[in-house]
Design an enzyme around this catalytic site. Structure first.
Site, PDB file in Angstrom:
ATOM      1  N   HIS A   7      39.415  43.500  43.509  1.00 55.78           N
ATOM      2  CA  HIS A   7      39.737  43.369  44.931  1.00 55.78           C
ATOM      3  C   HIS A   7      41.071  42.682  45.145  1.00 55.78           C
ATOM      4  CE1 HIS A   7      37.523  39.547  44.092  1.00 55.78           C
ATOM      5  NE2 HIS A   7      38.412  39.003  44.919  1.00 55.78           N
ATOM      6  N   GLU A 130      42.680  36.139  39.953  1.00 51.71           N
ATOM      7  CA  GLU A 130      41.271  35.862  39.693  1.00 51.71           C
ATOM      8  C   GLU A 130      40.812  36.854  38.623  1.00 51.71           C
ATOM      9  OE1 GLU A 130      38.683  36.724  43.033  1.00 51.71           O
ATOM     10  OE2 GLU A 130      37.058  35.517  42.220  1.00 51.71           O
TER      11      GLU A 130
HETATM   12 CO    CO Z   1      38.438  36.964  45.056  1.00 52.05          CO
END
Ligand code: CO
Length: 134
Positions: A7, A130
């Site tokens: 994402h 991330e």
């Molecule tokens: Co995230």
């Protein structure tokens, strides 16, 4: 080591307005706001055919995105999340090669209930990264 783009997270001072923009201007299918108290954010997920966009709004006074929004008052790309199959192996490799893992460097359970780590933006062209184990 690196897998799919999981994402892209976009911080915004106004979650509903941001979601409406995606809906009205791009015809995106946007979800309902979800409060993630433990992560200090309210999130709206936008599902795309090949990835997700996560619109983030601060929740609470210790939200991890407050600092970002004070520097970027209109919002902006907050982080990008890549998938890995083995997060400890990925972490060890990053540390060995001199990268800085944020926090204790132990994986935490992320917004999707899976182990995540964050890598300092200085190691990745100014972008907070991330890694999520899938
Ligand atoms: Co995230």
């Amino acid at each position: 080591m690196i897998g799919k783009l999981n994402h892209i997270a976009i911080a915004t001072p106004n979650l509903k307005e941001a979601a409406k923009t995606y809906q009205d201007l791009l015809g995106a299918k946007v979800g309902q706001p979800i409060s993630q108290m433990e992560h200090g954010v309210s999130v709206i997920f936008i599902e795309l055919p090949n990835t997700k966009i996560e619109l983030l709004e601060p929740l609470g006074e210790t939200s991890p995105i407050l600092n970002f929004l004070s520097k970027n008052p209109r919002g902006g790309i907050h982080h990008i999340c890549y998938e890995v199959t083995d997060i400890l192996k990925a972490r060890d490799r990053l540390i060995e090669k001199g990268a800085t893992i944020l926090g204790s460097s132990e994986p935490k359970i992320g917004a999707h209930g899976k182990p995540v780590i964050f890598i300092h933006p200085k190691d990745f062209n100014g972008t907070l990264i991330e890694l999520e184990q899938v």
